[in-house]
Design an enzyme around this catalytic site. Structure first.
Site, PDB file in Angstrom:
ATOM      1  N   CYS A 353      23.863  26.522 -40.827  1.00  0.00           N
ATOM      2  CA  CYS A 353      23.042  26.872 -39.665  1.00  0.00           C
ATOM      3  C   CYS A 353      21.878  25.897 -39.466  1.00  0.00           C
ATOM      4  O   CYS A 353      21.613  25.434 -38.346  1.00  0.00           O
ATOM      5  CB  CYS A 353      22.557  28.313 -39.782  1.00  0.00           C
ATOM      6  SG  CYS A 353      21.456  28.647 -41.180  1.00  0.00           S
ATOM      7  N   HIS A 403      19.135  33.103 -41.624  1.00  0.00           N
ATOM      8  CA  HIS A 403      19.996  32.471 -40.621  1.00  0.00           C
ATOM      9  C   HIS A 403      19.151  32.066 -39.422  1.00  0.00           C
ATOM     10  O   HIS A 403      18.172  32.738 -39.072  1.00  0.00           O
ATOM     11  CB  HIS A 403      21.095  33.440 -40.175  1.00  0.00           C
ATOM     12  CG  HIS A 403      22.039  32.852 -39.170  1.00  0.00           C
ATOM     13  ND1 HIS A 403      22.807  31.732 -39.427  1.00  0.00           N
ATOM     14  CD2 HIS A 403      22.335  33.221 -37.877  1.00  0.00           C
ATOM     15  CE1 HIS A 403      23.542  31.458 -38.360  1.00  0.00           C
ATOM     16  NE2 HIS A 403      23.266  32.332 -37.410  1.00  0.00           N
ATOM     17  N   GLU A 415      25.544  28.501 -32.863  1.00  0.00           N
ATOM     18  CA  GLU A 415      25.209  28.685 -34.274  1.00  0.00           C
ATOM     19  C   GLU A 415      26.360  28.236 -35.158  1.00  0.00           C
ATOM     20  O   GLU A 415      27.519  28.139 -34.719  1.00  0.00           O
ATOM     21  CB  GLU A 415      24.900  30.158 -34.564  1.00  0.00           C
ATOM     22  CG  GLU A 415      26.105  31.064 -34.301  1.00  0.00           C
ATOM     23  CD  GLU A 415      25.862  32.525 -34.654  1.00  0.00           C
ATOM     24  OE1 GLU A 415      24.859  32.815 -35.335  1.00  0.00           O
ATOM     25  OE2 GLU A 415      26.702  33.378 -34.274  1.00  0.00           O
TER      26      GLU A 415
END
Length: 442
Positions: A353, A403, A415
């Protein structure tokens, strides 16, 4: 020449995106989608009902076996009754014949007794006339009829002979009467014995008939019970058919939903590919002066944000690799000693990420550390309600950021979500871990 090629590619990508958007249009509403709990409950109800039908089928089979056994017993008892009836008829015939013989023997005995009585009467009359009457007035007139002493003696001898013969005949008759009496007694005994056998046969026949009646009742009752069970089975099977139909309907709904979902996924993948191609074309276009000064104004910031977003979107479909990603593109992942290793991330080339954002923001000349927490801290915090394309959306777990994603606008974000996945576009997830502020770097 290079610039012209890039512009042409960009125009083609725009046309493709436009055509795809026109072709896709608004997705149709999803068909009914039963929940897993509904499917499990339906399948459980079908299974339970099927087990009940199976158990009842076993009971019916057992009852049927009982009916057949009773029918076999009934058949045997009916044969016993038939034999008892035949025995009774034979005994009745034998008794009738014995009664006839006894009656005839009685008649014969009575006749013999009457003959003896008659002979005895004649003999008595002869004796009385011979010995108690006058000597010359007897049956032979011994004195008056005899002409000489020798004739008198002869006549006396004859009279004795006649008397002796009558006595002998009387004795024979008496013996015959005794024999006939014995025969009559034997016939009476045979008659009584035959009557006894007839009575016993009658009792046996009655008992056998009663046994047949009882067996017929037992068989009829068992058959009635079987009919009741079969009726119950028919009801359960009808319910089972309804449940199966309902279960089939739910599963057909799930199949239709899955088919719809696959189609939507295919359409979304096509949209993503088109968007990726457009983003890649824009990302390859020459940088404008405003893009080189990302904080010079709203227009410049929007252009820069689009370039950052395009750079990230251009990597759609690239494998997730924990620890992967740099300002120049995807890199090999690293070991984490846990989940990522189990997916073999250290053998893959891709992004995690934060690595994806490093690559994306390199388009704006903004270096980022390879840690989502530090990336989030690097920007200015803005409430979620005010977020705009290019902002960072962060999620935390256990009090720490785990995240981070890039907001694209329209409620979507790009993402690299987790091991085993790929870079993707997704709707913003408003879950409990979503931080209430976005981080703005542009």
């Amino acid at each position: 020449m290079v610039r012209r090629s890039v512009v042409v590619a960009l125009l083609v990508a725009v046309v493709v995106v436009g055509d795809q958007a026109a072709a896709f249009g608004q997705p149709p509403p999803p068909p009914p989608n039963p929940t897993d709990q509904q499917l499990d409950s339906s399948r459980g109800a079908v299974q339970s009902q099927a087990e009940q039908v199976g158990a009842l089928t076993g009971r019916i089979a057992s009852t049927q076996a009982g009916v057949e056994q009773l029918q076999e017993q009934l058949a045997g008892q009916r044969e016993d009754a038939n034999r008892a009836q035949v025995d009774l008829e034979r005994a009745q015939q034998a008794a009738a014949e014995a009664r006839t013989r006894a009656d005839r023997a009685g008649i014969a005995t009575a006749a013999a007794s009457a003959a003896i009585d008659s002979a005895r009467t004649r003999l008595d009359d002869f004796a009385v006339a011979s010995y108690q009457g006058a000597l010359d007035s007897g049956p032979l007139g011994l004195l008056s009829a005899a002409s000489s002493p020798d004739e008198l003696v002869a006549r006396a001898q004859l009279t004795d002979a006649v008397a002796t013969e009558q006595a002998r005949a009387l004795a024979a008759l008496e013996r015959a009467r005794v024999g006939q009496a014995n025969a009559e007694s034997t016939a009476r005994l045979a008659r009584d014995e035959a009557e006894t056998r007839r009575a016993a046969a009658s009792d046996a026949q009655r008992t056998a008939a009663q046994a047949v009646t009882a067996a017929e009742r037992a068989t009829a009752e068992e058959a009635r019970q079987q009919q009741v069970l079969e009726s119950e089975q028919a009801g359960l099977e009808a319910q089972l058919a309804d449940l199966r139909a309902g279960d089939a309907t739910l599963r057909a709904q799930r199949d239709r939903f899955d088919s719809w979902a696959r189609r939507q996924a295919e359409l979304q993948a096509a949209r993503d590919r088109a968007e990726q191609q457009a983003a890649a074309a824009r990302a390859a276009a020459p940088v404008t002066p405003s893009a080189r000064a990302p904080r010079s104004g709203a227009t410049g910031a929007s252009d820069v944000a689009q370039r950052v977003i395009d750079r990230a979107v251009s990597q759609l479909g690239v494998t997730y690799a924990w620890g992967g990603g740099s300002a120049t593109g995807a890199t090999r992942g690293i070991r984490d000693g846990g989940v990522a290793d189990s997916f073999g991330d250290y053998r893959k080339v891709g992004f995690d990420c934060s690595g994806l954002l490093i690559y994306a923001f390199a388009a704006a000349g903004i270096p980022l550390p390879h840690y989502s927490g530090y990336q989030y801290d690097q920007g200015r915090k803005v409430p979620l309600a005010q977020m705009r394309p290019g902002d960072l959306i962060a999620y935390q777990t256990g009090g720490r950021i785990g995240h981070i994603a890039l907001y694209m606008g329209g409620g979507r974000m790009v993402e690299a979500p987790f091991s085993g996945s790929q870079v993707r576009i997704a709707q913003v997830r408003y879950t409990a871990g979503l931080l209430p502020y976005v981080s703005r770097l542009l």
